[in-house]
Motif scaffolding. Structure first.
Motif, PDB file in Angstrom:
ATOM      1  N   VAL A  29      52.866 103.186  63.293  1.00  0.00           N
ATOM      2  CA  VAL A  29      52.317 101.061  63.843  1.00  0.00           C
ATOM      3  C   VAL A  29      51.378 100.665  64.787  1.00  0.00           C
ATOM      4  O   VAL A  29      51.337 101.449  64.907  1.00  0.00           O
ATOM      5  CB  VAL A  29      54.173 101.025  64.944  1.00  0.00           C
ATOM      6  N   SER A  36      60.884 111.443  51.534  1.00  0.00           N
ATOM      7  CA  SER A  36      60.945 110.623  52.488  1.00  0.00           C
ATOM      8  C   SER A  36      59.036 109.945  52.296  1.00  0.00           C
ATOM      9  O   SER A  36      58.652 110.353  52.216  1.00  0.00           O
ATOM     10  CB  SER A  36      61.271 111.061  54.348  1.00  0.00           C
ATOM     11  N   GLN A  92      55.141  97.478  65.190  1.00  0.00           N
ATOM     12  CA  GLN A  92      55.509  96.885  64.017  1.00  0.00           C
ATOM     13  C   GLN A  92      54.387  97.854  63.219  1.00  0.00           C
ATOM     14  O   GLN A  92      53.801  97.859  63.144  1.00  0.00           O
ATOM     15  CB  GLN A  92      55.491  95.760  63.868  1.00  0.00           C
ATOM     16  N   PRO A  93      55.888  98.086  61.648  1.00  0.00           N
ATOM     17  CA  PRO A  93      55.341  99.148  60.922  1.00  0.00           C
ATOM     18  C   PRO A  93      54.269  98.432  60.247  1.00  0.00           C
ATOM     19  O   PRO A  93      53.970  97.102  59.912  1.00  0.00           O
ATOM     20  CB  PRO A  93      56.068  99.257  60.122  1.00  0.00           C
ATOM     21  N   HIS A 144      54.830 109.477  59.074  1.00  0.00           N
ATOM     22  CA  HIS A 144      56.389 108.819  58.900  1.00  0.00           C
ATOM     23  C   HIS A 144      56.003 106.565  58.666  1.00  0.00           C
ATOM     24  O   HIS A 144      55.433 106.476  59.481  1.00  0.00           O
ATOM     25  CB  HIS A 144      57.438 108.998  60.294  1.00  0.00           C
ATOM     26  N   GLU A 145      56.536 106.351  57.578  1.00  0.00           N
ATOM     27  CA  GLU A 145      56.422 104.920  58.090  1.00  0.00           C
ATOM     28  C   GLU A 145      56.798 104.141  58.990  1.00  0.00           C
ATOM     29  O   GLU A 145      56.329 103.381  59.092  1.00  0.00           O
ATOM     30  CB  GLU A 145      57.094 104.824  56.620  1.00  0.00           C
ATOM     31  N   THR A 146      57.598 105.011  59.994  1.00  0.00           N
ATOM     32  CA  THR A 146      58.659 103.878  60.956  1.00  0.00           C
ATOM     33  C   THR A 146      57.286 104.362  62.454  1.00  0.00           C
ATOM     34  O   THR A 146      56.976 103.583  62.890  1.00  0.00           O
ATOM     35  CB  THR A 146      59.796 104.728  61.399  1.00  0.00           C
ATOM     36  N   CYS A 147      56.338 105.559  61.672  1.00  0.00           N
ATOM     37  CA  CYS A 147      55.600 106.313  63.387  1.00  0.00           C
ATOM     38  C   CYS A 147      53.712 105.460  62.980  1.00  0.00           C
ATOM     39  O   CYS A 147      53.476 105.145  63.582  1.00  0.00           O
ATOM     40  CB  CYS A 147      55.657 107.910  63.419  1.00  0.00           C
TER      41      CYS A 147
END
Length: 283
Positions: A128, A112, A134-135, A123-126
């Motif tokens: 932000v 990932s 927004q990422p 994480h890329e989605t965390c």
């Protein structure tokens, strides 16, 4: 006349028997296993022709031996990762080797995408913006104590602008008379030298380096003729239209300090009471 069909190695007849071709030559099963079989990394036994040979990076395993080296679950048709020549299932690899997300504290699974910033991982989605959520990805950001902020949100919520160049100040800056400057924009109003690490004086709300201020505005000591700046709490004496550094305010005859003492004057001279007695005073 029929040619005998025999094992290429032991020459035993292969008529009616199971055989294996190797480089277009037939071998009986026994000779094939003894000559060509690979050895299993786990059990060190040969992987015979009737067993499935699983290969990874030049190493071989029996199907039953192809397991996670930590939890021993089968890796056949399951994702796995290698660590120091050990094979680990993704869960064991994550628990042992993977980074933890700085935000959610959960493991960042192998394969990932992870973001790295200031020695921490997300994480890329965390990863932000703390305001618009927004990422951020690889876009420019402003780091604050409470979190990371994308540039548009920072400009909207917090941006302060330099009084000189009118551009945004993202970090640092100098405050002077309730106005902000970039360090490189805070200049002497006389010679334009940077003042961010220099002592300076103010005149009519404009900053000046000491050299320019002394040259343009500072009063001069009546004794030593050097400028009187008052910096670092330095004291000075004023009398009529003249000024002295406190260390220069001395009797013109005996040189005794006159600070806090009575004194007499005659023309441009100042005297202590003792030296000035009998002298016609100007006061």
């Amino acid at each position: 006349m029929t040619t005998q069909f025999a094992c290429h190695h032991c020459t035993s007849s292969l008529l009616g028997k199971k055989y294996i071709l190797q480089n277009d030559s037939p071998y009986c099963v026994s000779c094939y296993d003894r000559i060509f079989a690979n050895y299993c990394e786990a059990c060190k036994e040969p992987i015979e022709s009737d067993s499935k040979d699983l290969c990874y990076q030049g190493r071989h395993w029996h199907e039953a031996c192809f397991r996670c080296s930590k939890c021993y679950h089968s890796l056949v048709e399951n994702p796995f990762a290698a660590k120091d020549e050990r094979l680990l299932c993704t869960e064991c690899y994550s628990n042992e080797c993977s980074s933890k997300c700085f935000h959610c504290k959960r493991t960042i699974m192998p394969g990932s995408r992870k973001m790295e910033f200031k020695g921490n991982y997300w994480h890329e989605t965390c990863f932000v913006c703390e305001y618009c959520r927004q990422p951020i990805g690889t876009k420019p950001l402003i780091s604050r104590e409470t979190g990371n902020c994308c540039v548009p949100c920072f400009e909207k919520e917090f941006a302060q602008y330099c009084n000189s160049c009118k551009k945004m100040i993202t970090s640092g800056g100098i405050t002077f008379h309730d106005q902000l400057w970039h360090k490189e924009c805070f200049l002497c109003s006389g010679c334009k030298k940077e003042l961010c690490e220099e002592e300076f004086m103010s005149r009519d709300d404009y900053p000046f380096c000491l050299d320019c201020y002394n040259r343009l505005y500072a009063k001069r000591c009546a004794a030593c003729a050097q400028p009187i700046t008052g910096l670092r709490g330095a004291k000075f004496i004023c009398f009529q239209d003249r000024q002295w550094h406190s260390e220069c305010f001395n009797c013109g005859k005996c040189s005794a300090s006159l600070v806090g003492e009575g004194f007499l004057t005659q023309n441009t001279e100042i005297f202590c009471r003792k030296c000035g007695s009998g002298v016609d005073s100007d006061i």
